[in-house]
Every structure is written in C-alpha cells, then in structure tokens.
Scaffold this motif. Structure first.
Motif, short mmCIF file in Angstrom:
data_model
loop_
_atom_site.label_atom_id
_atom_site.label_comp_id
_atom_site.label_asym_id
_atom_site.label_seq_id
_atom_site.Cartn_x
_atom_site.Cartn_y
_atom_site.Cartn_z
N TYR A 176 -8.69 48.27 9.17
CA TYR A 176 -9.06 48.81 7.24
C TYR A 176 -9.84 50.18 7.60
N MET A 223 -19.73 44.46 2.24
CA MET A 223 -19.13 43.49 0.93
C MET A 223 -20.26 43.93 0.16
N ASN A 253 -2.98 43.34 -0.55
CA ASN A 253 -3.52 44.84 -0.17
C ASN A 253 -4.01 45.49 0.46
N ASP A 254 -3.85 45.62 1.88
CA ASP A 254 -4.65 45.31 3.00
C ASP A 254 -5.76 46.55 3.13
N ASN A 255 -5.21 47.40 2.19
CA ASN A 255 -5.87 49.20 2.81
C ASN A 255 -6.60 49.16 1.19
N SER A 256 -6.10 49.08 0.31
CA SER A 256 -7.83 49.86 -0.44
C SER A 256 -8.93 50.30 -0.08
N THR A 257 -8.89 51.23 -0.70
CA THR A 257 -10.10 51.89 -0.32
C THR A 257 -11.45 50.32 -0.29
N SER A 258 -10.76 50.01 -1.78
CA SER A 258 -11.97 49.20 -1.71
C SER A 258 -11.38 47.44 -2.34
N GLY A 259 -11.30 46.94 -1.14
CA GLY A 259 -10.78 45.53 -1.16
C GLY A 259 -11.28 44.69 -2.72
N THR A 260 -10.97 43.97 -3.16
CA THR A 260 -11.52 42.81 -3.05
C THR A 260 -11.64 41.26 -3.42
N TYR A 261 -12.27 40.79 -2.97
CA TYR A 261 -12.52 39.60 -2.47
C TYR A 261 -13.24 38.60 -3.64
N HIS A 265 -8.39 53.31 9.80
CA HIS A 265 -7.54 53.66 8.70
C HIS A 265 -8.39 54.92 8.01
N GLU A 266 -9.07 54.24 7.45
CA GLU A 266 -10.06 55.39 6.76
C GLU A 266 -10.46 56.51 7.00
N THR A 313 -17.17 37.57 -7.11
CA THR A 313 -16.44 38.55 -6.48
C THR A 313 -17.52 39.40 -6.36
N TYR A 314 -16.57 40.25 -4.87
CA TYR A 314 -16.99 40.60 -4.32
C TYR A 314 -16.16 41.85 -3.49
N HIS A 315 -16.70 43.32 -3.94
CA HIS A 315 -15.85 44.55 -3.20
C HIS A 315 -16.38 45.04 -1.90
N ARG A 316 -15.30 45.20 -1.17
CA ARG A 316 -15.42 45.44 0.74
C ARG A 316 -15.60 47.28 0.60
N PHE A 317 -16.48 47.57 0.87
CA PHE A 317 -16.16 48.93 1.03
C PHE A 317 -16.84 49.91 2.52
N THR A 326 -8.52 38.58 4.94
CA THR A 326 -7.80 39.10 4.21
C THR A 326 -6.30 38.76 3.55
#
Lengths: 319, 319
Positions: free
Chosen positions: B77, B27, A33-41, B80-81, B40-44, A106
C-alpha cells in the motif's frame, strides 16, 4: 489414562482455569479495498486464552488470564474489556518497554494475510504472583503463541513444570504456524517436544498438517499419542472430530446446523469442554458439550458471542 | 558558510533530493472514544521523508525515497501511494522478516500518546543501488527516526560519509524523541554527535528542549552552531522562526493566516525550502518560501495537501 466414561480427576482449588499466553489487538479492515488512501480498520479484543476465559465465565466456571500488554492505551483497552467480562485481571502484566501486541488483517478477495506486530505479548514473566495463581487452579491452558518467542517460552516451560508438580491438568492448543516463529528457528521440532509434556491437545487438521505434513486423521492421532499426549482431540471442520486416548478412538459428528462465522469456534469448544470437565461430566459427554458450545458459537459472528450457561446449551442440544 | 544573500551552491546531478529514512503506516482513531468494544481507525500514509518528497514533487523538483517496508500488504500500500504521487520507488527496500512499521494513535481528550510498532523501517540497508541514487542527488535529508535504531543508523552514517565525499548538501531534522530510542541508550548524546556532521538543521523549539533542556531561542541557536551545524533554522510555532549561520541571525514572522491542522507543517517547510534552493533562490528567500509553503499547508487538514507549484505560492505570498 483418560477413560471416556470417567470424569477427569481434578485437584481441589479456588480457581478453575489458568489461561496463559497472548493477549492482543486484532485490527481488522472494514472492507476489501486494499489500496484506498485511507482504509478503515476496526480494533477488536484478541487472544485465544482470554477468549476461552470469557466464554468459560459465561458457561459458569472461574478463569484467570496470565498475559502481558504494553503500558499503553491499547493495553488499557484490553484490560478494561477483561474487567467488563468479569475476569480477574490480577495476572495481567504490563511490559513497560513494549507495545501491546497487534495483528493487522486487511481483508482481501484473495488471501488475507495477517501482519504480526509482536511486542508485549511474549514478555510474559514467571512471577511469584503468577505461580500463586497457577497453584490455585485446576487446569492450565496455553497455545503455540507464547512458545514461539522467549522469554514467554521460558515462562510456559516453568508453568508446565509447576503445573505437573501440583497435579494440574495441562492442556495445549498446538496451533503451530511458521509465521509466528523467528526465521531459522525449528518451531515444529520445539512444538513436538512440548506435546510430550502435556495431557490434552486439540489440533485442527490444518495444525496437524503444518506439524507433520499431509497424513490421514488416524495417523495424526497416532503421531500425537506417540509424542506423549494422553488425550488427542483432532477437529475436522464440518466432519466433526476424532478423539483418542491411545486405546480407544471416538468419532464425534458436528453439531453445527448453521455456520455464520468460524472465528473462535475452537476456543468455544475448549471453554465448553473445560466447563463440563469442571462440572464433573464424563469425558465423552464433556467432549460432546464442547462441540455443542462450538456449534452454538458458529451461529453467530465474532470470536466472542453471548453464550448461555452450560446447562442451557446441554438441554438445547439434547445432551 | 551560508550567506543569506547568496544561493546555496549545489552540485550538478540528475536527481534533486535523496530522502532517507522511515516510511510507515499511521493508524489513527476516528473518534475519541477510547473504550468502545470496536474502535474505528483509519490507515494513512506516513513518514516524513516521503511526505517531503511528495510535496517537493508537487512544487516542481525531483525527489527519491530510500526507505524500507515489510513484504506485506501494508508495505505494498505504501509503495502504491508513492507511485501514485509520481515518486521513483526504486530505492524502497522490502525487509522480508519484518512487518511494515506502524504508529497507532488513539485520539484522546487528554494526551494522545502514539504507540510505535517498529519493524521494517529501521532495517534500511546501505546497498550499491542506494549509493548510486545518493551519488546522483544534490541534497540528502534524514531525521532522528533511522538514527534511533541499528542497522538503519549505520546506513545513515554511511550515507553521511558518501554525501560529504560527493559534496551533497546534508540536512537533518533533529526531531529527537526519547520514545523512539531503546531503553538505556543515550539518544541525546548520539543526536548531538550527528549535528556536527551535517550542514543544515531545522529543530522546533520542542526538539531543542528535548535535546538541551529549557533555554532561550538564542541559546538554542548557539548550541546547535557550537555542535557544528552550519545553518540552524529554529521554528517557534506561531512566533515564526529564527535562523542563524553563525555570524548573522535572521527572524522570520509566520506567514500563516489560518491554521486548520499543524500536521506536516514542518515537512511542508522543508519541501518549500528545498524547492527554492534547487531553483536557485538566495537563502533568505528560500527560507521565506519554505515558510510560505508551510503557511499554505496549515490552511488544510492532513499531512499531505495538494500544493501548487512553488512559483504559484511565491506569488500568492508576494515573495
């Protein structure tokens, strides 16, 4: 001249492999899911030289890694992982003014394009310690990564010179990709110039196409040989590989029976080939053992899998 | 001269705020475990100018963002946000040869040190489109980020010149941090030179200490005024803020009742202050409204929270 029926003559030294080049973080998205508010990596250990070193260690030979990380938490994580794998990290440099290099991927249903964040990796310096480690090794290995940017490029050039002067076997992964090179620089031309300075190269068909355009495998072999490589191992994916020493070309069928994940298959080959060469197997058998280790890795997911010792894999594949 | 009982005279123009500077990926690690094999990281979404713009939009004024991303998935991304938040992205540039800038933060029980991956953000160019957008705005805002590296620094200098020529209000967040500056560069000296060219600055006590060493708040106010700022808003955390116009100093107590997360509290202040200034409130009340928006934000987690319109917050805090 590499005779397929002979072993590779290697110098006597304390250490087997000297792996020079990139060490980095692979930051890979958990989902598509490329455009989620907070992608998980997820953060993974990355860098082909280290992967080969860790594999080689499991297969039963000694390897050291000469790489550079930043003086930051991600660098400490990478060093910690190497230590956990039992690798001597005495040749890992900390580049104070640069962040640990990272590749962000991604996942995408179309083409997942890596984003490169290059920092410390290409600030590998040629130090007296590095030279000492090199002189105590039998084989030196590097890929296009450190060649793509100065000052690491200069370091690799010095490494090649010292390796030749000290009769190390010099092996090069010509994994050329234009994205790694700075705009306007003729990376292809430079990589071609390096091929003439090394003993063994292992291009994939994609690598060869990026360097020389679309050609037949036979033509690729010829081109690498003409540039000066002495043994060319051209991998063809599911079609196995062709290997030429300039007078004889040998075809290897793939030994893979299941393919769960191709990541790290090339590094697995290198480690198996090196382990077999160090252990004194003739080149034909060392190549087969490399392909066996690669086939073993293909059954599992991830760049690094839990390899048994080389002899176990040899028996497993009836080699 | 900014009289606390007067409104700020702003020019008439189509757009309210022109926010120039960094846009980036934050991140952030999900947990505190530094040495796991796969963290695990979250992208903001990150970057203070955009955060202020998004807040300001919610409060009821118009803002545009002039920033640069890479031509990559992370840049797409971010854009888009911004679009999702209803911000005009016509001034967001794509820097072809650079990756979208990123800050990696691994949470740590000791000190979580950010790792900076700067790429596209500091390649913001001064283009005819940017100048057009600037000339159509009332207030221009920037922080130390774009000043810390060329060519963005040159762009901001041109923005300041154009803004002054066109009577925009020029506001600067002097959030100096040595980590952003290249080794050997005197960032403090440069930031001091910029303070003399702007109308309003809002340092935190930490910012002031990094710039001038440990001093009293009164001394900090004096120093910023002496350097040439016309209104100095010095925030003191839980102790509120002191604001000086050079002849009068006003103290503001904090309006915060609950503090869930301080991230973005400063940006929330700026957006509330700007919204109130645009809507014509006198400076004293505009400052109070800024602190009210900040207090509202503090109740929630995250840099960007779902702000109501300014008038709702005004009533909520009895201002």
């Amino acid at each position: 001249m590499f005779n397929f029926d002979h072993r590779i003559e290697l110098r006597n030294s304390v250490n087997d492999l000297f792996m020079a080049g990139e060490i980095l973080i692979d930051m890979i998205s958990a989902d598509y899911n490329d455009n989620s508010t907070s992608g998980t990596y997820h953060r993974f250990f990355g860098g082909s030289p280290s992967n080969i070193a860790m594999n080689a260690k499991k297969l039963g030979i000694r390897a050291v890694v000469a790489s550079a990380t930043g003086e930051d938490g991600l660098g400490s994580y990478l060093i910690h992982e190497l230590e956990n794998a039992g690798i001597d990290t005495g040749y890992v440099q900390r580049a104070a003014d640069y962040s640990t290099s990272m590749v962000v991927v991604t996942k995408s249903r179309s083409t997942p394009i890596p984003i490169f964040y290059r920092g410390a990796d290409y600030h590998l310096s040629y130090t007296p310690e590095l030279e000492e480690g090199l002189k105590n090794s039998k084989i030196v290995h590097f890929s296009c990564w450190p060649l793509s940017r100065r000052p690491a490029r200069d370091t690799i050039e010095k490494i090649i010179a010292t390796a030749k002067m000290n009769n190390l076997l010099v092996c090069f992964d010509p994994n050329y990709h234009p994205m790694l090179w700075e705009d306007g620089e003729d990376g292809v031309r430079y990589v071609k110039s390096i091929i003439g300075k090394v003993d063994i190269v292992k291009p994939s068909e994609d690598d060869a196409e990026r360097l020389f355009g679309k050609q037949t495998p036979e033509r690729y072999l010829e081109t690498f040989l003409k540039l000066g490589a002495k043994l060319v191992i051209l991998t063809l994916g599911k079609d196995g590989a062709v290997v030429s020493n300039g007078t004889e070309t040998v075809r290897f069928d793939t030994l893979a029976t299941e393919v769960a994940d191709t990541t790290g298959a090339g590094d697995a080959f290198w480690s198996g080939f090196y382990a077999a060469a160090i252990k004194g197997y003739p080149i034909r058998q060392a190549l087969a053992l490399g392909f066996a280790v690669s086939a073993y890795k293909l059954k599992y997911t991830g760049a690094i899998v839990d390899l048994p010792r080389l002899e176990v894999i040899k028996n497993m594949y009836g080699l």
